[in-house]
Design an enzyme around this catalytic site. Structure first.
Site, mmCIF file in Angstrom:
data_model
loop_
_atom_site.group_PDB
_atom_site.id
_atom_site.type_symbol
_atom_site.label_atom_id
_atom_site.label_comp_id
_atom_site.label_asym_id
_atom_site.label_seq_id
_atom_site.Cartn_x
_atom_site.Cartn_y
_atom_site.Cartn_z
ATOM 1 N N HIS A 59 0.859 -1.193 0.000
ATOM 2 C CA HIS A 59 0.000 0.000 0.000
ATOM 3 C C HIS A 59 0.890 1.235 0.000
ATOM 4 C CE1 HIS A 59 -3.759 -2.208 0.716
ATOM 5 N NE2 HIS A 59 -3.020 -3.012 1.463
ATOM 6 N N LEU A 60 0.705 2.103 -1.005
ATOM 7 C CA LEU A 60 1.565 3.291 -1.125
ATOM 8 C C LEU A 60 0.898 4.589 -0.652
ATOM 9 C CD1 LEU A 60 3.388 2.554 -4.512
ATOM 10 C CD2 LEU A 60 4.353 2.488 -2.212
ATOM 11 N N ASN A 91 -6.175 0.951 -3.164
ATOM 12 C CA ASN A 91 -7.045 1.662 -2.217
ATOM 13 C C ASN A 91 -6.467 3.006 -1.749
ATOM 14 O OD1 ASN A 91 -5.079 0.444 -0.574
ATOM 15 N ND2 ASN A 91 -6.486 0.108 1.119
ATOM 16 N N HIS A 228 -3.312 -12.397 1.777
ATOM 17 C CA HIS A 228 -3.131 -12.511 3.246
ATOM 18 C C HIS A 228 -4.027 -13.523 3.977
ATOM 19 C CE1 HIS A 228 -6.512 -9.731 3.100
ATOM 20 N NE2 HIS A 228 -5.798 -8.643 2.934
ATOM 21 N N ASP A 301 1.854 -7.065 2.543
ATOM 22 C CA ASP A 301 0.698 -6.238 2.912
ATOM 23 C C ASP A 301 1.173 -4.999 3.692
ATOM 24 O OD1 ASP A 301 -1.829 -5.222 3.140
ATOM 25 O OD2 ASP A 301 -2.543 -6.703 4.593
ATOM 26 N N PHE A 319 -6.553 -0.374 10.700
ATOM 27 C CA PHE A 319 -5.886 -1.670 10.554
ATOM 28 C C PHE A 319 -4.625 -1.501 9.715
ATOM 29 C CE2 PHE A 319 -10.390 -2.974 11.033
ATOM 30 C CZ PHE A 319 -10.285 -4.047 11.908
ATOM 31 N N GLY A 320 -3.542 -2.182 10.073
ATOM 32 C CA GLY A 320 -2.379 -2.213 9.183
ATOM 33 C C GLY A 320 -1.054 -2.210 9.910
HETATM 34 C C1 NCD Z 1 -4.834 -2.515 4.687
HETATM 35 C C2 NCD Z 1 -4.728 -1.004 4.532
HETATM 36 O O1 NCD Z 1 -4.431 -0.338 5.522
HETATM 37 O O2 NCD Z 1 -4.892 -0.503 3.411
HETATM 38 N N1 NCD Z 1 -4.889 -2.818 6.085
HETATM 39 C C3 NCD Z 1 -4.616 -3.985 6.673
HETATM 40 O O3 NCD Z 1 -4.758 -4.101 7.887
HETATM 41 N N2 NCD Z 1 -4.165 -5.011 5.985
HETATM 42 C C4 NCD Z 1 -6.020 -3.035 3.935
HETATM 43 C C5 NCD Z 1 -5.983 -4.504 3.628
HETATM 44 O O4 NCD Z 1 -4.930 -5.040 3.243
HETATM 45 O O5 NCD Z 1 -7.013 -5.165 3.692
HETATM 46 ZN ZN ZN Z 2 -6.698 -6.867 2.523
HETATM 47 ZN ZN ZN Z 3 -3.651 -4.933 1.820
#
Ligand code: NCD
Ligand code: ZN
Ligand code: ZN
Ligand code: ZN
Length: 424
Positions: A59-60, A91, A228, A301, A319-320
């Site tokens: 994710h960038l 996203n 994932h 991820d 989340f992440g």
């Molecule tokens: C991801 C995000 O922050 O874009 N978050 C995550 O907890 N993995 C979204 C995702 O990969 O589903």
């Molecule tokens: Zn995801």
């Molecule tokens: Zn993701």
């Protein structure tokens, strides 16, 4: 000019070669391999050299959330992690669902130290209501489609997307989560969530959606890659589909292989991730499945979030986990150093498998190949906040000790990362 990398152990998971070789680099390419002599050389005794890593899931955050990451900082972080290719999830804000956003992304990723492969959205605006501009996304360079962050809840819409993707030979990268089961949840449902008083997400929120989507994929013949995966039932369902000959693959993240719901500890928001950290028994099954070959690839991820977002309560934090810089040291420590997996097999899951899944020929160490290489040394280090070149310092590894540092990453013969006080 010629550069010679001397005295390292070369590992090439594509050809299954491991041994001491010197590598000469000229004009961005591997020029010679063998026992070489030259003045302009680096003595890399004690180091490993292997092709740069390939991440299927990054994710960038640009455009839209540049305080969490930009394309520039994301590429710097990826290079620090040893990656030479990353697949950018759509996203962002606005999401990458059309030729317009794709054009912006393509402009920003030119001439940087890492190849960025864009993934286009499945649905317009990632809203799950109508399809994205799937054909133009492919024309503009998308390598796959995904609504990552969400699953495609409308089965009819997903079937339509599968039929289109199949007809133009594109894969779907699916985030699997039935939100009627997961909604409101913040960690894996179980004894730990009950003790902490946090709303849980059951493993079935993932596996039931995988079961549904495998049934639809079976009818359409589309290539599906499951993002994932985090529990035993998901592994079993995908394994069965493969044994029926379906063209399906799956990935696991370094954090799902290394942490469990127990690590949420005292509401540490750096452990809040989707899908949530697994139970101990699911985590052990994920490791076994990776070793047995039922899980095809490791993907980071990498989900950076600005510090103020992760400073919220466990309930409200996003989340992440910021993971692209720690993936290799973490898995080297947990799986290779502990003797559970050979370095060769781990690298296969981080270099060869992901490239194949994305439809690219895996890079290898051979005369004439681009010099996209990692110089890695199995030294102990402590992960501090200033370790991260990513804007996202959101990692449960901060303060922990790991073994295995990337000393340098070469992209077409030039250093895309080089450790400041390193040996190089
Ligand atoms: C991801 C995000 O922050 O874009 N978050 C995550 O907890 N993995 C979204 C995702 O990969 O589903
Ligand atoms: Zn995801
Ligand atoms: Zn993701
Ligand atoms: Zn830059």
């Amino acid at each position: 000019m010629e550069l010679i990398l001397k005295n390292a152990t070369v590992i090439d998971p594509l050809t299954n070669f491991e041994g001491k070789k010197d590598i000469a680099i000229r004009n961005g390419k591997i020029d010679k391999i063998g026992n070489l002599k030259s003045n302009n050389r680096l003595d890399l005794t004690g180091c490993y050299i292997f092709p740069s890593l390939f991440d299927l899931h990054t994710h960038l955050r640009e455009p839209g959330d540049e305080s969490s990451e930009t394309i520039c900082t994301g590429i710097a972080a990826a290079s620090h992690g040893g990656y030479g290719t990353i697949c950018a999830m759509p996203n962002s804000n606005p999401p990458n669902d059309s030729a317009l956003v794709m054009g912006y992304l393509k402009y920003k990723i030119e001439h940087k130290g890492c190849r960025v492969l864009p993934i286009g959205a499945i649905s317009a605006g990632l809203e799950g209501k109508s399809l994205s501009d799937m054909y133009s996304l492919k024309d503009e360079g998308a390598i796959a489609y995904s609504d990552d962050g969400n699953s495609v809840y409308d089965a009819g819409l997903l079937k339509h997307a599968m039929m289109i993707a199949q007809s133009i030979d594109m894969p779907l990268f699916l985030h699997e989560e039935d939100r009627s089961l997961s909604s409101g949840g913040v960690m894996r449902e179980g004894a730990v969530s009950a003790r902490l008083g946090l709303c849980g997400i059951s493993a079935s929120a993932e596996s039931s959606m995988i079961a549904r989507d495998l049934e639809i994929a079976r009818e359409t013949g589309v290539r599906v890659h499951f993002c994932h995966i985090s529990c035993r039932r998901s592994i079993e369902l995908i394994k069965n589909a493969k044994s029926d000959g379906m063209p399906v693959t799956c990935e696991v993240t370094p954090h799902h292989l290394s942490f469990t719901d127990e690590d949420v500890g005292q509401y540490d928001t750096n452990t809040k991730v989707n899908p949530p950290l697994p139970s101990i028994s699911d985590r052990d099954d994920l490791i076994d499945a990776l070793i047995a070959g039922d899980i095809d690839a490791v993907a980071t991820d990498h989900a950076p979030h600005a510090a103020d977002l992760k400073a919220r309560s466990f309930q409200d934090a996003p989340f992440g986990i910021s993971g692209v810089e720690t993936a290799l040291p973490l898995l080297f420590t947990k799986l290779v150093k502990s003797g559970r997996m050979s370095f060769m097999s781990l690298l296969y899951k981080m270099i060869v498998s992901p490239a194949k899944i994305a439809g690219f020929s895996p890079s290898c160490i051979k005369k004439g190949e681009a010099a996209n290489l990692v110089i890695f040394k199995p030294l102990k280090f402590k992960v501090l906040e200033n370790f991260f070149l990513s804007k996202g310092k959101n990692s449960p590894l901060i303060g922990k000790e790991l073994t295995g540092e990337v000393f340098a990453t070469l992209f077409h013969g030039k250093f895309s990362y080089r450790k400041a006080d390193g040996i190089i």
